[in-house]
Scaffold this motif. Structure first.
Motif, short mmCIF file in Angstrom:
data_model
loop_
_atom_site.label_atom_id
_atom_site.label_comp_id
_atom_site.label_asym_id
_atom_site.label_seq_id
_atom_site.Cartn_x
_atom_site.Cartn_y
_atom_site.Cartn_z
N LEU A 53 0.84 -1.19 0.00
CA LEU A 53 0.00 0.00 0.00
C LEU A 53 0.88 1.24 0.00
O LEU A 53 1.77 1.39 0.84
CB LEU A 53 -0.93 0.00 1.21
CG LEU A 53 -2.03 -1.07 1.18
CD1 LEU A 53 -2.85 -1.06 2.46
CD2 LEU A 53 -2.94 -0.89 -0.02
N LEU A 54 0.63 2.14 -0.95
CA LEU A 54 1.53 3.27 -1.19
C LEU A 54 0.91 4.62 -0.88
O LEU A 54 1.63 5.60 -0.72
CB LEU A 54 2.01 3.25 -2.64
CG LEU A 54 2.62 1.93 -3.13
CD1 LEU A 54 2.99 2.05 -4.60
CD2 LEU A 54 3.83 1.55 -2.28
N SER A 55 -0.40 4.71 -0.83
CA SER A 55 -1.06 6.01 -0.62
C SER A 55 -2.41 5.79 0.04
O SER A 55 -3.02 4.72 -0.10
CB SER A 55 -1.24 6.76 -1.96
OG SER A 55 -1.90 5.94 -2.92
N CYS A 56 -2.90 6.81 0.76
CA CYS A 56 -4.18 6.70 1.44
C CYS A 56 -4.79 8.08 1.61
O CYS A 56 -4.10 9.10 1.57
CB CYS A 56 -4.04 6.02 2.80
SG CYS A 56 -3.03 6.91 4.00
N LEU A 57 -6.12 8.10 1.82
CA LEU A 57 -6.84 9.36 1.92
C LEU A 57 -8.21 9.12 2.52
O LEU A 57 -8.90 8.17 2.13
CB LEU A 57 -6.99 9.98 0.51
CG LEU A 57 -7.36 11.45 0.40
CD1 LEU A 57 -6.28 12.32 1.01
CD2 LEU A 57 -7.55 11.81 -1.07
N PHE A 58 -8.60 9.95 3.50
CA PHE A 58 -9.97 9.94 3.99
C PHE A 58 -10.86 10.71 3.03
O PHE A 58 -10.42 11.69 2.41
CB PHE A 58 -10.07 10.60 5.38
CG PHE A 58 -9.71 9.71 6.52
CD1 PHE A 58 -10.48 8.60 6.83
CD2 PHE A 58 -8.62 10.00 7.33
CE1 PHE A 58 -10.17 7.78 7.90
CE2 PHE A 58 -8.29 9.20 8.40
CZ PHE A 58 -9.06 8.08 8.68
N HIS A 59 -12.13 10.30 2.93
CA HIS A 59 -13.11 11.10 2.20
C HIS A 59 -13.33 12.39 3.00
O HIS A 59 -13.50 12.35 4.22
CB HIS A 59 -14.42 10.34 2.05
CG HIS A 59 -15.38 10.99 1.11
ND1 HIS A 59 -16.13 12.08 1.46
CD2 HIS A 59 -15.69 10.73 -0.19
CE1 HIS A 59 -16.89 12.45 0.44
NE2 HIS A 59 -16.63 11.65 -0.58
N PRO A 60 -13.36 13.56 2.35
CA PRO A 60 -13.44 14.83 3.10
C PRO A 60 -14.75 15.06 3.83
O PRO A 60 -14.80 15.86 4.77
CB PRO A 60 -13.22 15.89 2.01
CG PRO A 60 -13.60 15.23 0.73
CD PRO A 60 -13.21 13.79 0.90
N LEU A 61 -15.81 14.37 3.43
CA LEU A 61 -17.10 14.57 4.10
C LEU A 61 -17.55 13.36 4.91
O LEU A 61 -18.53 13.46 5.65
CB LEU A 61 -18.19 14.89 3.05
CG LEU A 61 -17.98 16.15 2.22
CD1 LEU A 61 -19.18 16.38 1.32
CD2 LEU A 61 -17.74 17.36 3.10
#
Length: 488
Positions: free
Chosen positions: A262-270
């Motif tokens: 796994l190289l990248s991650c992000l929460f949904h902003p809403l």
């Protein structure tokens, strides 16, 4: 309908910087208490979903009336410009001398208003009337506001030079550094030594609060949750881990379904119950935090390893950058987690896209939805978002050194009344660069020297009083603004 409460919290977080500006501790306490109350209310079944939506709209109207519409500007583009735009190659092996105008290819693009209906889930009801009334353009009043703010130039405002503190708790490269959301005192770091650290930088002396240990290989990326009580990290060991910041403990371990790194991650902003990961198997996954499983229709293939991810502030558009030199655009259904691939923009064949960040407003005077991109072509690229489905048009480039490392950049968090707008980037020449993206010539307004290895990531705290930068030898420098801090 728990997602409605997530949207309410996101709305409050957007305005939180304007609450009691001289009491940041209260703002932090306020948003944490709001998060707690909204989570409790989300479990209740006594409320009609329609009432919850009405509350969201009414809350948005009250906040806009109290603090003004510019504070809400990052929630979305209101009357966005749209062009006929398809997949396009932006550059060859070297973009140092690229003329941004060449991306137009001589075509004439026709302006048209985007349908307000395409954003109906955000701006229906009272919010629609607010958005219809927003049209910010340079005016004499704006010049008066700049004078009230102190009249300082971008160069003066970003005159960082002094070192507030230096951290060296990591034994390998620090891959990412990020201040907590709406917080000027806490900063977190991820490292190739397999650990993350959380540090307190205000008040002095700066200290390492805790080390987060559990990954079996280097940590490639991490992100704070909206309320900054959780951290999501991803690693080359093929796992994503959710950490409780207060306790310094791991709450959940999720393994990649494809067995990849796994190289990248992000929460949904809403909706922080939804997050996205990218792996070395060229796949983007949309995951549910509560269940630990992927959404149906929430996976999509791209051309190469997914090194970078970015949402637009509405959470409707997702961009993914790969190691083959392409940026892929998706639309995301916040309710079902379904991904729909819409566009592919080639930056430079075979050159990794290592960072993507988006900003709907460049400054208070100029609405210009933009995406900032790092690609291994010795240039930092600024793109205009020119279609409703995430299509990109190159606007201009800035020279930095990047050929071998995963360098990252960021928009400066505050929108100022001053003329100009600033972005910052790391560089392989061991410098931190500040660029005024509105200047045609001599765009570099500051350069920080102090690292002894390539600078991999940079991050401002919420009021831009401190800047953090990290490098390939594991050093993290906290920079402070020179002289008396102006009012933004």
């Amino acid at each position: 309908m728990a997602s409605i409460w997530q949207q309410v919290l996101a709305l409050d977080a957007k305005y939180n910087a304007y609450r009691t500006p001289n009491n940041p501790q209260f703002r932090t306490l306020y948003i944490r208490r709001r998060s707690q109350l909204l989570r409790e209310k989300a479990k209740s079944a006594e409320y009609d979903p329609a009432v919850r939506k009405d509350y969201l709209h009414l809350r948005a109207k009250i906040l806009a009336d109290r603090y003004g519409s510019p504070a809400f500007s990052d929630q979305g583009s209101i009357k966005s410009r749209s062009y006929s735009f398809g997949t396009r190659s932006i550059g060859k092996a070297n973009m140092d001398s690229l003329d941004p105008r060449s991306a137009v290819d001589g075509r004439k693009y026709h302006r048209r208003q985007a349908s307000i209906g395409s954003l109906k889930h955000i701006i229906e009801g009272p919010m629609k009337r607010i958005y219809d009334s927003i049209e910010v353009v340079p005016t004499k009043e704006a010049e008066a506001s700049r004078a009230m703010a102190g009249g300082k130039s971008i160069s003066e405002n970003y005159a960082f030079a002094g070192m507030h503190h230096i951290f060296d708790q990591h034994t390998d490269a620090v891959t990412s550094v990020k201040f907590a959301n709406d917080d000027k005192s806490r900063v977190a770091c991820s490292s190739m030594d397999g650990t993350l650290s959380i540090c307190q930088v205000i008040p002095p002396p700066a200290t390492v609060i805790c080390m987060l240990k559990g990954h079996k290989a280097g940590v490639a990326d991490f992100v704070w949750s909206l309320s900054s009580d959780l951290i999501l990290s991803v690693s080359y060991d093929g796992t994503a881990r959710l950490w409780n910041v207060a306790a310094g403990s791991c709450m959940r371990v999720l393994e990649d379904d494809m067995g990849g790194e796994l190289l990248s991650c992000l929460f949904h902003p809403l909706n922080n119950n939804m997050f996205v990961t990218g792996n070395n198997k060229a796949t983007v996954h949309v995951m549910n935090m509560s269940t630990g499983k992927g959404y149906k229709g929430g996976s999509s293939k791209v051309l190469g390893q997914v090194l970078s991810l970015a949402f637009d502030p509405t959470g409707r558009i997702l961009w993914a950058g790969d190691d083959k030199g392409s940026i892929h655009s998706f639309t995301v259904d916040v309710t079902t987690g379904r991904l729909v691939k819409t566009r592919r923009t080639t930056i430079c064949e075979g050159q990794p896209v290592t960072c993507i960040s988006s900003r709907i407003w460049i400054s208070r005077e100029a609405r210009d939805p933009s995406v900032l991109v790092n690609c291994s072509i010795n240039s930092l690229c600024l793109f205009r978002i020119c279609t409703e489905d995430g299509g990109l048009q190159l606007k201009r480039t800035f020279h930095i050194k990047q050929k071998s490392y995963n360098i990252k950049s960021a928009f400066c968090p505050l929108m100022s009344f001053r003329q100009g707008a600033c972005v910052i980037s790391g560089s392989e020449d061991m410098c931190v660069y500040f660029f005024d993206i509105t200047k045609e010539k001599k765009a570099c307004v500051n350069k920080l020297l102090g690292h002894s290895a390539p600078v991999l990531d940079v991050s401002f705290n919420c009021d831009e009083s401190l800047l953090a930068s990290c490098d390939a030898q594991g050093m993290v420098i906290i920079w402070k603004r020179e002289g008396k801090q102006g009012v933004l």
